[in-house]
Design a protein around this motif. Structure first.
Motif, mmCIF file in Angstrom:
data_model
loop_
_atom_site.group_PDB
_atom_site.id
_atom_site.type_symbol
_atom_site.label_atom_id
_atom_site.label_comp_id
_atom_site.label_asym_id
_atom_site.label_seq_id
_atom_site.Cartn_x
_atom_site.Cartn_y
_atom_site.Cartn_z
ATOM 1 N N MET A 5 0.851 -1.179 0.000
ATOM 2 C CA MET A 5 0.000 0.000 0.000
ATOM 3 C C MET A 5 0.898 1.243 0.000
ATOM 4 N N GLN A 6 0.579 2.193 -0.834
ATOM 5 C CA GLN A 6 1.339 3.436 -0.960
ATOM 6 C C GLN A 6 1.199 4.289 0.308
ATOM 7 N N PRO A 7 2.239 5.046 0.680
ATOM 8 C CA PRO A 7 2.141 5.918 1.863
ATOM 9 C C PRO A 7 0.950 6.872 1.810
ATOM 10 N N SER A 8 0.631 7.432 0.643
ATOM 11 C CA SER A 8 -0.508 8.359 0.557
ATOM 12 C C SER A 8 -1.824 7.630 0.817
ATOM 13 N N THR A 9 -1.933 6.384 0.388
ATOM 14 C CA THR A 9 -3.134 5.583 0.639
ATOM 15 C C THR A 9 -3.256 5.267 2.123
ATOM 16 N N PHE A 48 -5.757 6.254 7.415
ATOM 17 C CA PHE A 48 -5.608 6.644 8.812
ATOM 18 C C PHE A 48 -6.477 7.860 9.120
ATOM 19 N N SER A 49 -6.518 8.815 8.222
ATOM 20 C CA SER A 49 -7.348 10.005 8.412
ATOM 21 C C SER A 49 -8.813 9.621 8.571
ATOM 22 N N ARG A 50 -9.292 8.747 7.707
ATOM 23 C CA ARG A 50 -10.685 8.297 7.785
ATOM 24 C C ARG A 50 -10.934 7.528 9.087
ATOM 25 N N ILE A 95 -9.357 7.808 12.009
ATOM 26 C CA ILE A 95 -9.392 8.747 13.141
ATOM 27 C C ILE A 95 -10.732 9.469 13.199
ATOM 28 N N ARG A 96 -11.176 9.981 12.077
ATOM 29 C CA ARG A 96 -12.402 10.785 12.042
ATOM 30 C C ARG A 96 -13.663 9.958 12.301
ATOM 31 N N GLU A 97 -13.657 8.681 11.926
ATOM 32 C CA GLU A 97 -14.852 7.848 12.072
ATOM 33 C C GLU A 97 -14.873 7.009 13.352
ATOM 34 N N ASP A 98 -13.710 6.548 13.813
ATOM 35 C CA ASP A 98 -13.675 5.543 14.866
ATOM 36 C C ASP A 98 -13.143 6.026 16.205
ATOM 37 N N PHE A 99 -12.815 7.304 16.304
ATOM 38 C CA PHE A 99 -12.330 7.854 17.560
ATOM 39 C C PHE A 99 -13.334 8.875 18.084
ATOM 40 N N ASP A 100 -13.525 8.890 19.393
ATOM 41 C CA ASP A 100 -14.414 9.859 20.035
ATOM 42 C C ASP A 100 -13.606 11.143 20.261
ATOM 43 N N LEU A 101 -13.511 11.935 19.216
ATOM 44 C CA LEU A 101 -12.656 13.122 19.233
ATOM 45 C C LEU A 101 -13.151 14.189 20.196
ATOM 46 N N SER A 102 -14.445 14.248 20.443
ATOM 47 C CA SER A 102 -14.969 15.221 21.418
ATOM 48 C C SER A 102 -14.486 14.877 22.820
ATOM 49 N N SER A 103 -14.593 13.599 23.204
ATOM 50 C CA SER A 103 -14.115 13.183 24.531
ATOM 51 C C SER A 103 -12.617 13.372 24.660
ATOM 52 N N MET A 104 -11.887 13.043 23.597
ATOM 53 C CA MET A 104 -10.438 13.202 23.631
ATOM 54 C C MET A 104 -10.076 14.688 23.763
ATOM 55 N N GLY A 105 -10.797 15.544 23.059
ATOM 56 C CA GLY A 105 -10.549 16.983 23.147
ATOM 57 C C GLY A 105 -10.815 17.513 24.539
ATOM 58 N N VAL A 159 -3.874 13.326 12.698
ATOM 59 C CA VAL A 159 -3.780 12.747 11.356
ATOM 60 C C VAL A 159 -2.409 13.050 10.751
ATOM 61 N N ARG A 160 -1.965 14.286 10.862
ATOM 62 C CA ARG A 160 -0.693 14.677 10.239
ATOM 63 C C ARG A 160 0.489 13.962 10.884
ATOM 64 N N VAL A 161 0.584 13.988 12.201
ATOM 65 C CA VAL A 161 1.752 13.430 12.888
ATOM 66 C C VAL A 161 1.746 11.907 12.845
ATOM 67 N N TYR A 162 0.666 11.289 13.325
ATOM 68 C CA TYR A 162 0.660 9.832 13.419
ATOM 69 C C TYR A 162 0.400 9.176 12.068
ATOM 70 N N GLY A 163 -0.375 9.819 11.229
ATOM 71 C CA GLY A 163 -0.615 9.284 9.889
ATOM 72 C C GLY A 163 0.667 9.183 9.090
ATOM 73 N N GLN A 164 1.495 10.202 9.162
ATOM 74 C CA GLN A 164 2.777 10.176 8.450
ATOM 75 C C GLN A 164 3.686 9.093 9.009
ATOM 76 N N ARG A 165 3.725 8.963 10.322
ATOM 77 C CA ARG A 165 4.577 7.935 10.936
ATOM 78 C C ARG A 165 4.139 6.538 10.522
#
Length: 120
Positions: A1-5, A10-12, A14-24, A52-58
């Protein structure tokens, strides 16, 4: 799988499967209570973008590997899932995922190495 894929996946995830409000709320601590709804939303967006930027890239640069679930158990506010990320060319990484129900769906509220995971 390509890094961009991988980064897009990972972006999708994070946005769909994490409770970002609680984490915030957890990250801002007492500042959450005094923030306006607009400030809370701005923080949530920026916090998500940074995750997304930091962990997605890693992860995208990490090469191929496996994700292995090793255990699950009931926790104080949901389910705790123990796992290992096994990269192809480095040591495994143990993580615990604290899951809670948000809008009728299990979502991740915290992810940390086993001794650091505290849950929300």
């Amino acid at each position: 799988m390509q890094p961009s894929t991988k980064a897009a996946y990972f972006s999708r995830l994070i946005r769909e499967d994490f409770d970002l409000s609680s984490m915030g709320r957890f990250v801002l601590g007492p500042h959450w209570r005094v923030a306006s709804p607009d400030e809370r939303e701005q923080f949530r967006r920026r916090f998500t973008d940074r995750l997304v930027r930091v962990y997605g890239q890693r992860l995208a640069q990490g090469g191929e590997g496996e994700f292995v679930v090793t255990d699950s158990r009931n926790g104080p506010e949901g389910i705790i899932v123990s796992s290992r990320i096994v990269p192809a060319q480095s040591a495994p990484i143990a993580l615990e995922w604290w899951l809670g129900i948000t809008n009728g769906v299990y979502k991740s509220r915290d992810v940390a190495p086993p001794k650091l995971a505290k849950g929300l």
